[in-house]
Design a protein around this motif. Structure first.
Motif, short mmCIF file in Angstrom:
data_model
loop_
_atom_site.label_atom_id
_atom_site.label_comp_id
_atom_site.label_asym_id
_atom_site.label_seq_id
_atom_site.Cartn_x
_atom_site.Cartn_y
_atom_site.Cartn_z
N TRP A 34 0.83 -1.21 0.00
CA TRP A 34 0.00 0.00 0.00
C TRP A 34 0.86 1.26 0.00
O TRP A 34 0.49 2.26 -0.58
N GLY A 35 2.02 1.21 0.64
CA GLY A 35 2.92 2.36 0.63
C GLY A 35 3.36 2.71 -0.78
O GLY A 35 3.33 3.87 -1.19
N ARG A 48 -8.07 13.70 -2.43
CA ARG A 48 -8.87 13.58 -1.22
C ARG A 48 -8.90 12.10 -0.87
O ARG A 48 -8.62 11.24 -1.70
N PHE A 49 -9.25 11.78 0.38
CA PHE A 49 -9.21 10.40 0.85
C PHE A 49 -10.03 9.46 -0.05
O PHE A 49 -9.53 8.42 -0.49
N SER A 50 -11.27 9.83 -0.33
CA SER A 50 -12.15 8.94 -1.12
C SER A 50 -11.63 8.78 -2.54
O SER A 50 -11.73 7.70 -3.13
N GLU A 51 -11.07 9.84 -3.12
CA GLU A 51 -10.49 9.75 -4.46
C GLU A 51 -9.29 8.80 -4.46
O GLU A 51 -9.13 7.99 -5.38
N LEU A 52 -8.47 8.93 -3.44
CA LEU A 52 -7.28 8.10 -3.33
C LEU A 52 -7.68 6.63 -3.15
O LEU A 52 -7.07 5.74 -3.74
N ARG A 53 -8.71 6.39 -2.38
CA ARG A 53 -9.18 5.02 -2.19
C ARG A 53 -9.67 4.41 -3.49
O ARG A 53 -9.45 3.23 -3.77
N ARG A 54 -10.33 5.20 -4.32
CA ARG A 54 -10.76 4.70 -5.63
C ARG A 54 -9.55 4.46 -6.54
O ARG A 54 -9.51 3.50 -7.29
N ARG A 55 -8.56 5.36 -6.47
CA ARG A 55 -7.37 5.24 -7.32
C ARG A 55 -6.56 4.00 -6.96
O ARG A 55 -6.05 3.30 -7.82
N SER A 57 -7.13 0.87 -6.01
CA SER A 57 -8.18 -0.14 -5.98
C SER A 57 -7.80 -1.31 -5.07
O SER A 57 -6.69 -1.82 -5.13
N GLY A 58 -8.76 -1.70 -4.21
CA GLY A 58 -8.56 -2.86 -3.36
C GLY A 58 -8.13 -2.54 -1.94
O GLY A 58 -8.17 -3.42 -1.08
N VAL A 59 -7.70 -1.32 -1.68
CA VAL A 59 -7.28 -0.97 -0.32
C VAL A 59 -8.51 -0.68 0.52
O VAL A 59 -9.45 -0.01 0.07
N SER A 60 -8.52 -1.21 1.74
CA SER A 60 -9.65 -0.94 2.63
C SER A 60 -9.49 0.47 3.20
O SER A 60 -8.40 1.04 3.22
N GLU A 61 -10.59 1.01 3.69
CA GLU A 61 -10.56 2.34 4.29
C GLU A 61 -9.59 2.36 5.47
O GLU A 61 -8.79 3.29 5.62
N LYS A 62 -9.63 1.32 6.29
CA LYS A 62 -8.75 1.23 7.46
C LYS A 62 -7.28 1.18 7.04
O LYS A 62 -6.44 1.89 7.61
N THR A 67 -1.96 3.61 6.33
CA THR A 67 -0.82 3.87 5.44
C THR A 67 -0.55 5.36 5.33
O THR A 67 0.61 5.79 5.43
N LEU A 68 -1.59 6.15 5.16
CA LEU A 68 -1.42 7.61 5.08
C LEU A 68 -0.84 8.16 6.37
O LEU A 68 0.05 9.01 6.35
N GLN A 69 -1.32 7.67 7.49
CA GLN A 69 -0.83 8.14 8.79
C GLN A 69 0.65 7.79 8.96
O GLN A 69 1.45 8.62 9.40
#
Length: 130
Positions: A34-35, A48-55, A57-62, A67-69
């Motif tokens: 994920w890094g 933004r968080f939601s955009e990055l999650r879509r980009r 693909s497959g990474v859970s919100e948690k 990873t961002l933190q």
């Protein structure tokens, strides 16, 4: 007030092959699945968080939040909370993050290009051991 803790690993020159070297933690954060993907995506632009999650693909919100933190703590990612309604948080790379992203993106793109060679090697290996 925190009392500084002595760390003998910091008294020596960095050596990633030394199990006590702090560079191992940095390497682990930057080269985790994920890094690598988060750094690569943020090298394209800020998200933004939601955009990055879509980009990515497959990474859970948690896992994305974790990873961002971690990358923010290490100085690779900048988190900017904007005081608007609804709240808006943007993520981008710091100069240190841009440097790391360039390196891991090269590895990620190399792996994309070399998938056919890896698949052939796997088939050959499986043919010998199967």
């Amino acid at each position: 007030m925190k009392v500084p803790v002595e760390n003998p690993a910091l008294d020596r020159a960095p050596d990633v092959y030394d199990r006590m070297c702090p560079s191992r933690g940095v390497l682990e954060h930057v080269t985790s699945r994920w890094g690598v993907l988060v750094l690569g995506a943020l090298s394209e632009r800020g998200y933004r968080f939601s955009e990055l999650r879509r980009r990515v693909s497959g990474v859970s919100e948690k896992m994305l939040a974790q990873t961002l933190q971690t990358l923010e703590r290490d100085g690779f990612v900048l988190r900017e909370a904007r005081p608007v309604i609804p709240p808006r948080v943007d993520y981008s790379l710091t100069p240190l993050g841009e440097e790391a992203a360039e390196l891991v993106a090269a590895l990620a793109h190399w792996s994309e290009r070399r998938v056919p060679a890896v698949q052939r090697a796997r088939e050959q290996y499986d043919g010998r051991t199967g």
